[in-house]
Design an enzyme around this catalytic site. Sequence first.
Site, PDB file in Angstrom:
ATOM      1  CG  HIS B 331      -2.025  -0.982   1.138  1.00  0.00           C
ATOM      2  ND1 HIS B 331      -1.868  -2.275   1.571  1.00  0.00           N
ATOM      3  CD2 HIS B 331      -3.289  -0.896   0.658  1.00  0.00           C
ATOM      4  CE1 HIS B 331      -2.998  -2.937   1.370  1.00  0.00           C
ATOM      5  NE2 HIS B 331      -3.879  -2.133   0.811  1.00  0.00           N
ATOM      6  N   GLY B 332       2.068   1.187   0.520  1.00  0.00           N
ATOM      7  CA  GLY B 332       2.907   2.371   0.539  1.00  0.00           C
ATOM      8  C   GLY B 332       3.954   2.286   1.623  1.00  0.00           C
TER       9      GLY B 332
END
Lengths: 323, 473
Positions: B331-332
């Site tokens: 997701h990051g």
Amino acid sequence: MRTAIIFASTLAGLVALTYAAWATLPGLDRRVNHITQAQRPPGPDYYLAHDRGGHVDHHVLYHGTDAEAIDNLKQADILFLGTSRMMFALRSRVLAPWAQAYGLTYYALGFGFRDGDAFVLEMIRKHDLRPKLVVVNVDGFFGRALSTWAQRVVKDSPFGARKRFWEAEFGHESRRFVHRIIPNWIDLYGRPGFPFGNEFIAYRSRVDGVWSISPWPKPSMPAPSQDFGVEPVGPRIGDPARAFKAELDRRGSRMILTYVPTPEDAGGNPVALGELLGVPVVGMDVDGLTSHDGSHLSEESAAFWSRRLIQDLTPYLPPPGPR
Amino acid sequence: MSFVSWAFVVLFLAVFAARLTIGRRKIEPAFVWVLVVASTVFYSWHVPIYILILLTSAGVDYLAAILLGRTPATEVSKRRWILALSLGVNLGLLGFFKYANLLMDAVARASAAVGYPLETAAVSVILPMGISFYTFQSMSYTIDVYRGVLTPIHSFRSFFLYVIFFPQLVAGPIVRAVSFLPQMPRPRRLRLKVFYEGLWLIIVGFFLKMVCADNLAVYVDEYWEMAYLERANAAFSLWLALMFSGQIFADFAGYSSIARGLAYLLGYRLPINFNAPYIASSLKNFWERWHITLSSWLRDYLYVSLGGNRISRVRTYVNLLVVMVLGGLWHGAAYTYIVWGALHGVALAVERALGLQHNRGLGRFGAIRFLWFLVAQGVVLVAWIFFRSNSYEHALAFLANVAEMDFLMPNAMMWVGMLFLVPLVVHHAWAWAEERGAVKPLVPAMRAVLAAVMVYGILTLYAGTSDFIYFQF
């Protein structure tokens, strides 16, 4: 085909029922008219600044996609700067005849999304603005980093800016069309207990940059108190304010401060900031102002505040004519 | 380009007109070109130059697969090198765009700490839209060819369409080549039943997004940070967590539903991505219902590759944790995502150790089953707090407020906000009843009525349009 008929007739029934309620219930009629009648620009000199999905006037003015608006901005003798509170407070019907009487032009270069000095400096440098006088609303203006929206604006290409504007304009027009038939219930009744939930629409004048708010909710509370005590101005505000003034000095522009009541931290006492920078402060101590959301002035109060501003500002006006 | 935009409406109407005219059998070359061009426009609408990144990713995987097809299975080392090259390019691109900002920041901090501050780029890297999705999709093709599950496709146009197919390009479902490519040569005509099904999915998706997710977002965005404040009320904080869990479901499931509906109308079937996740009886079951295409991707290409549950008990738990932490990192680059993944990983491992993952054999122990359902959903809710918070410390402050347990009665605003959760509760309750045979699937007439009510809801209850949450991934 039967499924399609059921779908269409159910939807048509719901829409007809709503429309009938609108036509027959007096209270609902008034409310719906308030929403739908208001959702139109006040004149051909206005373009859409904000509807749902962002403040597109950031894009229009930063990327210069509206030539007339940019020409007027560049030619303005006086610039008014500030956040959305300043944009609500400035009223053309007060400012325009006053400026005309003194042979001057002005432009409101404030922005929503709490954008302050960082974004305005970008604008000033990009368009090489050199006004004679700059009036800054100190309310949270200095030391503001670019908002996430402004970061997006700066990164966008001119084509991207046009895309966003067309998208907003098209969405706005379709909403105006749909809500002549059925209302948006949330716009109509607001969100109970949610003071900032009501959507508003802002159009921006190409001529003087002032926002036209539509619909402008009725005042429901007093404007925030203006009592900021003797709080000193710290380096968080003082340093960027000095840097901002230095940039204006280089451009031959004089700076004046003002103050629109705010519920947030104004960043120190405006008078103290004025003393620190060596600039006058005008439009202070205006009593009896009202607000619809506890943050922005109501329509009547905005006009009242604008009148007080021009009264205080008049002694500092530059002479008309070329810079 | 966002589905909730007029530009997209215009684009889709043009493509659909092509489907009704030149693409009636779907396989007509002209229609395939229309899909490729429309998908390219769709993607380039964001940052046009980034189409080159997508082309690079697709080009490398296309060539790698061709090379793998030409390399005999006996040349293990060469095949491995080809696969490594393909994975390296994809993961390199993904890593650069996802973690470059974090890396630059870390370099700047480290250099400043040792007294030699380095200048780092002032401009942050803009994440190419959907890169996490299309790189995974493209990689799965090469891995499947390497594993011998697929034979390489020779038409680059067809392969490119698989990668760039606009309905699922930006936020999934992550489609496997093994399910998409065989659909290409099928001349699927548009029938009324298919048209209705597609339209139903689109309406459900827009309702979830524009009515539920966008209205919930108004409350979450305005008040989330107040729950970080010291002594914020527990009921208020818990309410925010519930509102966000509803928002993210409605937002993401809404997108997936629209994507599936659009694909239906264009002659393609995309896999289901959400199946009422908040009725999941266990963590394992949750991941069989939430973002199904990502969890199955991670299972098939990562968990299995790490040895899955075939090596040892401890190794299984470690594998679960590693996969979920990497899922979080997908997701990051933020500690909050790592904690989110780690929470799920640990909970999955504990669940497995206790033998509660299947809920089988519990028989008369209905209370234990129900208790574990509550635990599993509690873990999901806590993990969402980390997912949404700006920082690890903020998430802890949020949780500390909930743990205070000083519950006040919800006020009018909270009750009104919760009205936008009602459709989600009904949706989950219906799915629960349907799975147990208590209700039958809706007949077409009922669906038509419900679809009309939802369209009316979209027109009269929509909130300010915001981007889909998963666009940022």
